[in-house]
Design an enzyme around this catalytic site. Structure first.
Site, PDB file in Angstrom:
ATOM      1  N   SER A 611      43.378  38.042  37.443  1.00  0.00           N
ATOM      2  CA  SER A 611      42.538  39.219  37.591  1.00  0.00           C
ATOM      3  C   SER A 611      41.068  38.792  37.638  1.00  0.00           C
ATOM      4  CB  SER A 611      42.825  40.211  36.462  1.00  0.00           C
ATOM      5  OG  SER A 611      42.246  41.462  36.743  1.00  0.00           O
ATOM      6  N   ASP A 686      50.191  45.683  44.105  1.00  0.00           N
ATOM      7  CA  ASP A 686      49.133  45.765  43.099  1.00  0.00           C
ATOM      8  C   ASP A 686      48.250  46.983  43.387  1.00  0.00           C
ATOM      9  OD1 ASP A 686      47.007  45.361  41.355  1.00  0.00           O
ATOM     10  OD2 ASP A 686      47.043  43.184  41.580  1.00  0.00           O
ATOM     11  N   HIS A 718      50.043  44.572  39.341  1.00  0.00           N
ATOM     12  CA  HIS A 718      49.026  43.626  38.873  1.00  0.00           C
ATOM     13  C   HIS A 718      49.577  42.640  37.844  1.00  0.00           C
ATOM     14  CE1 HIS A 718      44.910  42.305  38.704  1.00  0.00           C
ATOM     15  NE2 HIS A 718      44.822  42.519  37.414  1.00  0.00           N
TER      16      HIS A 718
END
Length: 741
Positions: A611, A686, A718
């Site tokens: 991320s 995602d 995600h």
């Protein structure tokens, strides 16, 4: 999204002084220990920590309830003894069904005579879900479905226990429990256009709530949000698997684009009258918190301007809709939203935290917003407000006073006196769940490499009442494995900035050898990956994966760069409007510092992250290309123009106002600098950091004629999880590290 690890040195009897090359008894014992496997970490329950499932305080702080094998039982706090079965599994079996409900949650009404049970929960995004709710009446022992109209969301008892409010299909409903008659509070909800009573995507993700309604203390009114997202652009996400991919379209406001227009209304249950609250003339703003005060008919609404540097608390009359600003908290950069606002019994005062003196501290105000006094002060931060005792006037809070790496429970009187630490002396991290009357608290204590210990403690003293779970079995299991030792260190950068870091070394570490180093990074605003808890600041599974790499001869290091948390406003906000620049410099400084250590092979330093950490990895591999031999970037943002309004504009302003802040530190702009071995990983499903980010970076690398490897996971979100997904992903990442570092 964040991952961190620590050494389980305290668990391992074989971990002694640094080992010599000769076969000492210590080394012989270490060699007998087991090696970690990926299957141990991701497919078997080998390292699963025990907890206290379904724990809920009851009204009388002497008792708590818990779900045990499908049965709801009541325990006494002081002894932990089971006092009674509140609801048996057989009572949760509907007529004609072969098995009881598979309960995944429950909540009591105010007098604890009715219980809402949840089953069949379907997650939507990070915090949102729909489920089937059932009402259990402890008086007649009857189990009744809440609604026959389809799955519901966020079902909540009114304080008097007469009603339940819930959402369905973008509308709010209320059920009268005496008649089980259901009434629509709103009827205007339309998918991808207008939402009543629930948060839109960006509020859920960035303001951390999904339920968008709340009952008044007297049960007469329901306050609720309405999100008009008709002008918000849609993101089109492909769902793979069928002959033709399906389109999944949802409203997602990217930086600089239009947000939902958000309003707040109050609904009177008896009359059915709805009153719209005055939240100001500017529709381009945020309303990140909504709650009732302790004063009659008075709503509290927090209002935040789009740049998020000015927060206002509004008090409104729910019967007329009129509001007034009672408190303003401003910052040259941004104001973070928290859940620390507490209205005190009596309706005369409230508690609020602010970092206006440079650190997050606790303040007492009267209802007009006038400050009464600052209750805490110092170069440390409050991280949570845990409770308030109206009888004694003590406020309970968690802070990083002992160290930015630690968290402990304290209390202070509203007079500003009597500050006291309630956590036991010593290092580590305490996560507190306080009883409503503050007489007791459930404390989950962990320290670097140690499984959590869950205990019940007295609220006024912190004294141990009973240990509920010490994870002794997990400790015994961990002691059988050859695990390395984690050290907390700090170093100064070339410009004199002190940075905290952790270093995980092999159990048989030899200072005469040269070791390759893998750096783990997250690095986003307010985050920490260097912390004194079980994983050392990261998830337990990632900690164990780092241990697996350490067993294979690597050192794993994590550095908290500028912009990270628990060190005050100035340290965190120094990255404002230029996200990625100082953070990348600091990770590079970390690599340079490691290169000076005699036991580090400076030609074999790698970096990985997920991320924001994936973004940092991609940036480090391009802007610091000469420092890193290898990088793994998982689910990265590669251009902040692709990310959502709330998060991105908080730290960068809008792209219209600050184009350089977006472009000057986008990995896409520096793809031509890539030199090391690079693996890019992303889930195609995602909804948070869109697959679009990786596509853009791949395109840039192709244009720059750079070699890279990619790993895409169909329809994974995600977190990139489900079935064998984690095992597969970490096997690929392990192989990539072994082959390229």
């Amino acid at each position: 999204m964040r991952f961190r690890f620590v050494a389980l040195a305290a668990l391992l009897a074989a971990n002694g002084p640094a080992l010599l090359p000769s076969l000492t008894p210590t080394l012989a014992r270490a060699q007998q220990k087991q090696a970690l496997t990926l299957e141990d970490i991701w497919t078997r329950p080998t390292f699963r920590a025990a907890s206290v499932p379904g724990f809920n305080w009851m009204n009388d702080g002497r008792y708590y309830s818990a779900l045990e094998n499908g049965t709801l039982v009541q325990h006494e706090v002081t002894t932990g003894k089971t006092l009674q079965t509140l609801v048996s599994a057989t009572e949760l079996q509907l007529p004609g069904e072969a098995k009881p409900l598979a309960v995944d949650g429950y909540s009591f009404n105010a007098d604890e005579q009715k219980i809402l049970f949840t089953t069949g929960t379907e997650p939507i995004y990070r915090r949102s879900a729909r489920a089937s709710y059932y009402v259990f009446d402890r008086g007649n022992r009857k189990l009744t479905p809440l609604s026959a109209g389809g799955k519901q969301g966020y079902a909540t008892f009114s304080p008097d226990g007469r009603y339940v409010a819930f959402t369905r299909d973008n509308n709010v409903f209320v059920t009268d429990l005496a008649t089980m008659q259901e009434k629509a509070v709103t009827t205007t909800g339309v998918p991808n256009k207008l939402i009543n009573g629930s948060a839109d995507w960006v509020y859920e993700e960035e303001f951390s709530f999904a339920q968008g309604f709340c009952w008044s203390p007297d049960s007469r009114q329901i306050a609720f949000y309405t999100f008009d997202e008709s002008q918000v652009p849609e993101y089109d996400m492909q769902e793979w698997g069928g002959l033709y991919p399906k389109e999944y379209r949802f409203k997602y406001p990217k930086a600089g684009e239009k947000n939902s227009v958000v309003s707040v209304s109050s609904y009177e249950v008896a009359s059915g009258k709805t009153v719209k609250m005055d939240v100001g003339p500017n529709p381009d703003q945020y309303l990140p918190r909504l709650m009732w005060t302790q004063a009659p008919n008075t709503l509290s609404i927090q209002r935040l301007n789009r740049l998020q540097n000015k927060l206002e608390i509004l008090h409104g009359d729910a019967t007329t809709g009129k509001t007034q600003v009672v408190l303003t908290d401003a910052s040259p950069a941004y104001v973070d939203i928290s859940d620390d606002l507490r209205y005190l019994p009596g309706g005369k005062q409230f508690l609020f935290t602010s970092e206006k003196d440079g650190y997050q501290h606790l303040y007492l105000h009267d209802m007009s917003g006038k400050p009464v006094r600052q209750l805490t002060k110092g170069s440390w931060e409050i991280t949570a407000v845990n409770g308030f005792d109206p009888k004694t006037g003590f406020v309970y809070y968690t802070s990083a006073e002992a160290s930015p790496l630690q968290r402990h429970l304290y209390r202070v009187n509203v007079s500003g006196h009597g500050k006291q630490r309630l956590s036991e002396a010593g290092p580590g991290t305490d996560v507190v769940n306080m009883s409503p009357d503050t007489q007791y608290f459930l404390n989950t204590h962990s320290a670097a490499g140690l499984p959590a210990v869950v205990s019940l403690r007295e609220g006024s003293t912190g004294k141990l009442v009973k240990t509920l779970e010490d994870n002794s079995k997990l400790r015994e299991t961990l002691a059988q494995y050859d695990l390395g030792k984690l050290e907390f260190i700090s170093f100064k950068t070339s410009d004199g900035t002190q940075l905290n870091a952790s270093m995980l070394k092999p159990s048989n570490f030899d200072p005469a050898k040269k070791y390759p180093v893998l750096m783990y990074v997250y690095g986003g605003p307010g985050s920490q990956t260097v912390a004194d808890n079980t994983g050392g600041g990261i998830s337990a599974t990632n900690y164990l994966w780092h241990q697996l790499l350490v067993q294979k001869g690597y050192i794993v290091v994590s550095v908290d760069n500028r912009g990270t948390g628990a060190r005050g406003r100035n340290f965190r906000q120094t990255t404002y409007a230029n996200l990625g620049r100082l953070e990348t410099i600091d990770q590079g400084e970390g690599a340079k510092y490691l290169a000076t250590l005699p036991y580090v092979d400076k030609s074999r330093i790698g970096i990985w992250g997920w991320s924001f950490g994936g973004y940092m990895t991609a940036l480090a591999m391009t802007k610091n290309a000469d420092l890193f031999k290898m990088g793994i970037s998982v689910a990265p943002v590669t251009n902040w123009r692709y990310y959502d309004t709330v998060y991105t504009e908080r730290y960068l302003k809008t792209p219209q106002e600050n184009p350089g802040g977006y472009d000057d530190n986008s990995p896409v702009q520096f793809a031509q600098n890539l030199r090391g071995k690079f693996l890019l990983v992303h889930g195609t499903g995602d909804d948070n950091v869109h697959f679009q980010n990786s596509i853009a970076f791949v395109d840039a690398m192709i244009k720059a004629n750079k070699d890279y490897q990619t790993l895409y996971y169909p329809n994974r979100n995600h977190g990139i999880r489900g079935g064998n997904t984690s095992l597969h992903l970490y096997r690929q990442m392990t192989n990539f590290v072994l082959q390229n570092l």
